[in-house]
Design a protein around this motif. Structure first.
Motif, PDB file in Angstrom:
ATOM      1  N   SER A 100       4.186   2.118  13.613  1.00  0.00           N
ATOM      2  CA  SER A 100       3.984   2.967  12.552  1.00  0.00           C
ATOM      3  C   SER A 100       4.802   2.799  11.272  1.00  0.00           C
ATOM      4  N   SER A 101       4.255   2.527   9.944  1.00  0.00           N
ATOM      5  CA  SER A 101       5.281   2.425   8.957  1.00  0.00           C
ATOM      6  C   SER A 101       4.348   2.905   7.796  1.00  0.00           C
ATOM      7  N   LEU A 102       5.103   2.884   6.520  1.00  0.00           N
ATOM      8  CA  LEU A 102       4.380   3.414   5.312  1.00  0.00           C
ATOM      9  C   LEU A 102       3.178   2.572   4.851  1.00  0.00           C
ATOM     10  N   SER A 103       2.068   3.050   4.500  1.00  0.00           N
ATOM     11  CA  SER A 103       0.864   2.398   4.220  1.00  0.00           C
ATOM     12  C   SER A 103       1.208   1.033   3.362  1.00  0.00           C
ATOM     13  N   SER A 104       1.936   1.218   2.277  1.00  0.00           N
ATOM     14  CA  SER A 104       2.258   0.112   1.604  1.00  0.00           C
ATOM     15  C   SER A 104       2.976  -1.135   2.284  1.00  0.00           C
ATOM     16  N   PHE A 105       4.089  -0.767   3.027  1.00  0.00           N
ATOM     17  CA  PHE A 105       4.684  -1.716   3.553  1.00  0.00           C
ATOM     18  C   PHE A 105       3.764  -2.461   4.785  1.00  0.00           C
ATOM     19  N   SER A 106       3.058  -1.545   5.213  1.00  0.00           N
ATOM     20  CA  SER A 106       2.299  -2.095   6.350  1.00  0.00           C
ATOM     21  C   SER A 106       1.113  -3.088   5.851  1.00  0.00           C
ATOM     22  N   VAL A 144       7.188   2.416  18.088  1.00  0.00           N
ATOM     23  CA  VAL A 144       8.125   1.973  17.087  1.00  0.00           C
ATOM     24  C   VAL A 144       7.615   2.219  15.487  1.00  0.00           C
ATOM     25  N   GLY A 145       8.718   2.713  14.728  1.00  0.00           N
ATOM     26  CA  GLY A 145       8.461   3.142  13.414  1.00  0.00           C
ATOM     27  C   GLY A 145       9.304   2.417  12.803  1.00  0.00           C
ATOM     28  N   ILE A 146       8.836   1.968  11.414  1.00  0.00           N
ATOM     29  CA  ILE A 146       9.465   1.347  10.325  1.00  0.00           C
ATOM     30  C   ILE A 146       9.671   2.341   9.266  1.00  0.00           C
ATOM     31  N   ARG A 147      10.914   3.090   8.900  1.00  0.00           N
ATOM     32  CA  ARG A 147      11.017   4.037   8.184  1.00  0.00           C
ATOM     33  C   ARG A 147      11.481   3.485   6.825  1.00  0.00           C
ATOM     34  N   PHE A 148      11.299   4.410   5.664  1.00  0.00           N
ATOM     35  CA  PHE A 148      11.951   4.065   4.325  1.00  0.00           C
ATOM     36  C   PHE A 148      12.623   5.260   4.012  1.00  0.00           C
ATOM     37  N   GLY A 149      14.043   5.345   4.197  1.00  0.00           N
ATOM     38  CA  GLY A 149      14.638   6.486   3.965  1.00  0.00           C
ATOM     39  C   GLY A 149      16.467   6.181   3.827  1.00  0.00           C
ATOM     40  N   ALA A 150      17.135   7.330   4.209  1.00  0.00           N
ATOM     41  CA  ALA A 150      18.258   7.263   4.242  1.00  0.00           C
ATOM     42  C   ALA A 150      18.944   6.881   5.565  1.00  0.00           C
ATOM     43  N   ASP A 163      17.693  -3.823   2.908  1.00  0.00           N
ATOM     44  CA  ASP A 163      17.878  -3.159   1.919  1.00  0.00           C
ATOM     45  C   ASP A 163      16.719  -3.206   0.699  1.00  0.00           C
ATOM     46  N   GLU A 164      16.613  -2.561  -0.219  1.00  0.00           N
ATOM     47  CA  GLU A 164      15.632  -2.805  -1.171  1.00  0.00           C
ATOM     48  C   GLU A 164      15.976  -2.836  -2.659  1.00  0.00           C
ATOM     49  N   VAL A 165      15.261  -3.388  -3.705  1.00  0.00           N
ATOM     50  CA  VAL A 165      15.472  -3.415  -4.826  1.00  0.00           C
ATOM     51  C   VAL A 165      14.206  -3.151  -5.428  1.00  0.00           C
ATOM     52  N   ALA A 166      14.101  -2.627  -6.795  1.00  0.00           N
ATOM     53  CA  ALA A 166      12.827  -2.542  -7.414  1.00  0.00           C
ATOM     54  C   ALA A 166      13.028  -3.175  -8.918  1.00  0.00           C
ATOM     55  N   PHE A 167      11.785  -3.437  -9.270  1.00  0.00           N
ATOM     56  CA  PHE A 167      11.765  -4.426 -10.836  1.00  0.00           C
ATOM     57  C   PHE A 167      10.459  -4.224 -11.407  1.00  0.00           C
ATOM     58  N   PRO A 168      10.454  -4.425 -12.711  1.00  0.00           N
ATOM     59  CA  PRO A 168       9.031  -4.082 -13.363  1.00  0.00           C
ATOM     60  C   PRO A 168       8.164  -5.324 -13.235  1.00  0.00           C
ATOM     61  N   VAL A 169       6.746  -5.049 -12.949  1.00  0.00           N
ATOM     62  CA  VAL A 169       6.148  -6.195 -12.795  1.00  0.00           C
ATOM     63  C   VAL A 169       4.786  -6.001 -13.609  1.00  0.00           C
ATOM     64  N   SER A 264      17.486   0.317  -4.677  1.00  0.00           N
ATOM     65  CA  SER A 264      16.937   1.512  -4.254  1.00  0.00           C
ATOM     66  C   SER A 264      18.171   2.341  -3.249  1.00  0.00           C
ATOM     67  N   PRO A 265      18.126   3.723  -3.508  1.00  0.00           N
ATOM     68  CA  PRO A 265      18.848   4.380  -2.598  1.00  0.00           C
ATOM     69  C   PRO A 265      18.663   4.515  -1.185  1.00  0.00           C
ATOM     70  N   PHE A 266      17.280   3.802  -0.963  1.00  0.00           N
ATOM     71  CA  PHE A 266      16.929   3.995   0.356  1.00  0.00           C
ATOM     72  C   PHE A 266      16.651   2.655   0.971  1.00  0.00           C
ATOM     73  N   ALA A 267      16.687   2.463   2.052  1.00  0.00           N
ATOM     74  CA  ALA A 267      16.380   1.195   2.756  1.00  0.00           C
ATOM     75  C   ALA A 267      15.426   1.415   4.096  1.00  0.00           C
ATOM     76  N   TYR A 268      14.802   0.027   4.669  1.00  0.00           N
ATOM     77  CA  TYR A 268      13.808   0.152   5.693  1.00  0.00           C
ATOM     78  C   TYR A 268      14.731   0.469   6.986  1.00  0.00           C
ATOM     79  N   TRP A 269      14.028   1.038   7.986  1.00  0.00           N
ATOM     80  CA  TRP A 269      14.892   1.075   9.173  1.00  0.00           C
ATOM     81  C   TRP A 269      13.954   1.005  10.504  1.00  0.00           C
ATOM     82  N   PHE A 270      14.426   0.300  11.283  1.00  0.00           N
ATOM     83  CA  PHE A 270      13.768   0.221  12.717  1.00  0.00           C
ATOM     84  C   PHE A 270      14.077   1.318  13.514  1.00  0.00           C
TER      85      PHE A 270
END
Length: 310
Positions: A100-106, A144-150, A163-169, A264-270
């Motif tokens: 299971s994971s976020l739709s966008s990450f999947s 298994v879950g791939i979660r995006f959070g704290a 860990d994650e970062v964001a930028f404009p595209v 990002s204040p959040f990261a991906y977790w297994f």
């Protein structure tokens, strides 16, 4: 014995429940049927066998001698059938890995890579469950879950993945091709909205501009995949996580504006239930996933300069 002469399985299940409880009413409750349905099944079974299985004493019933003997053998046979069925199901389930994971990450990170896992482990049947709802491992059939959070997930095995970062595209043909040349110019450009996110403000702060608010007007995108598509369609400039935008940047369908990251204040977790961690399918997936994460990270680690090498 000709198996065609056996009583119907449903009749035997009804008899076993009634014999165990010595009550038609309690058997009916267990089987989610009416008292009359249980009584009818028992009478039909007795007629088929040619003997009484229960002694009726008013509203109460108790097993006859023949019923006691038959109940013991029927229960044993049904338990053997249940054990055989469970073994078959568990054998099939042991091959199936539900992630299971976020739709966008999947869609944007996992799907382009999962083929390598399938090639390495053809014995595992993978099911990618794309959902933005938080998996409840006590209720959902998920390994298994791939979660995006704290990373605060009690009672689960938790490992930091990425860990994650964001930028404009934006699309290379946006506006049309006259892209913002400075962060200040970007602040005055149409920016796409993403729900539950404050990454525009974080990015502008990293760019040295404070007090730039999040966009307030326009379509509000709940899912990053839809936000990415809107950017590719030239609808505006989007703030996207690196894991979501990488494939489109590499293909040229999107271009990155400025070499500035918003952490990002959040990261991906297994995450997975501790008892499942030792299973062969989960161990195989975890090993592969960690390798893919390292491969992904390596794309963004700059090679050492001559001064670094000294």
């Amino acid at each position: 014995m000709d198996l065609r002469q056996l009583p119907a399985l449903n009749a035997l299940k009804t008899f076993e429940a009634a014999a165990r409880h010595e009550s038609f009413s309690r058997a009916a409750d267990e089987l989610f049927v009416t008292h009359g349905a249980v009584s009818h099944q028992i009478r039909a079974l007795e007629e088929e066998l040619g003997t009484s299985l229960f002694l009726r004493e008013g509203k109460r019933v108790r097993l006859s001698d023949a019923g006691c003997r038959y109940a013991k053998d029927v229960r044993s046979a049904l338990m053997a059938l249940a054990d055989a069925t469970r073994e078959v199901r568990e054998g099939q389930r042991a091959r199936r890995l539900v992630v299971s994971s976020l739709s966008s990450f999947s869609a944007r990170w996992m799907t382009p890579r999962i083929g390598r896992f399938i090639e390495r482990h053809p014995e595992v049947d993978v099911e990618l469950l794309s959902t933005n709802a938080l998996t409840d491992f006590t209720r959902d059939d998920v390994d298994v879950g791939i979660r995006f959070g704290a990373g605060d997930y009690p009672d689960l095995h938790v490992e930091r993945l990425l860990d994650e970062v964001a930028f404009p595209v934006c699309a290379p043909t946006y506006h049309p091709g006259a892209l913002p040349k400075t962060p200040a110019e970007l602040a005055a450009s149409p920016r796409l909205l993403r729900s539950d996110d404050q990454m525009w403000a974080i990015w502008f702060k990293a760019a040295g501009l404070k007090g730039i608010p999040e966009p307030r007007r326009g379509v509000l995108y709940q899912d990053s995949s839809n936000l990415l598509q809107a950017a590719m369609d030239g609808q505006g400039i989007a703030m996207l996580r690196r894991s979501i935008a990488t494939e489109e940047l590499a293909s040229g369908r999107l271009v990155r504006l400025f070499d500035i990251d918003a952490p990002s204040p959040f990261a991906y977790w297994f995450v997975c239930p501790p008892p499942l961690l030792a299973s062969a399918r989960v161990q195989a997936f975890r090993t592969w996933l960690m390798e893919e994460v390292e491969r992904f990270r390596a794309q963004f680690i700059a090679p050492p300069t001559p001064s670094d090498a000294r």
